[in-house]
Design an enzyme around this catalytic site. Sequence first.
Site, mmCIF file in Angstrom:
data_model
loop_
_atom_site.group_PDB
_atom_site.id
_atom_site.type_symbol
_atom_site.label_atom_id
_atom_site.label_comp_id
_atom_site.label_asym_id
_atom_site.label_seq_id
_atom_site.Cartn_x
_atom_site.Cartn_y
_atom_site.Cartn_z
ATOM 1 N N MET A 1 1.426 13.490 -8.329
ATOM 2 C CA MET A 1 1.672 12.677 -9.508
ATOM 3 C C MET A 1 0.429 12.702 -10.396
ATOM 4 O O MET A 1 -0.624 13.150 -9.995
ATOM 5 C CB MET A 1 2.024 11.253 -9.110
ATOM 6 N N PRO A 2 0.550 12.144 -11.543
ATOM 7 C CA PRO A 2 -0.518 12.289 -12.528
ATOM 8 C C PRO A 2 -1.665 11.293 -12.374
ATOM 9 O O PRO A 2 -1.545 10.257 -11.744
ATOM 10 C CB PRO A 2 0.215 12.022 -13.848
#
Length: 68
Positions: free
Chosen positions: A1-2
């Site tokens: 995920m970011p």
Amino acid sequence: MPTIRVELFEGRTVEQKRALAEALTEATVRTLGGSPDGVDIVFFDVPRHNWATGGRLWSDQQQQQQQQ
């Protein structure tokens, strides 16, 4: 995920940052999927004298507004 990098003028409260972190995490998970535990958010508090727009420091703009 970011990992989400948030740059903003210094002076926001911990409560404001907490609320923004929660909102960004919710929006990221809703849009991209995954788990909230996979979203990292890093806040960078920038003094106004270290940020310029249109060739003018924000600290200078703030001083001009206060003089008016």
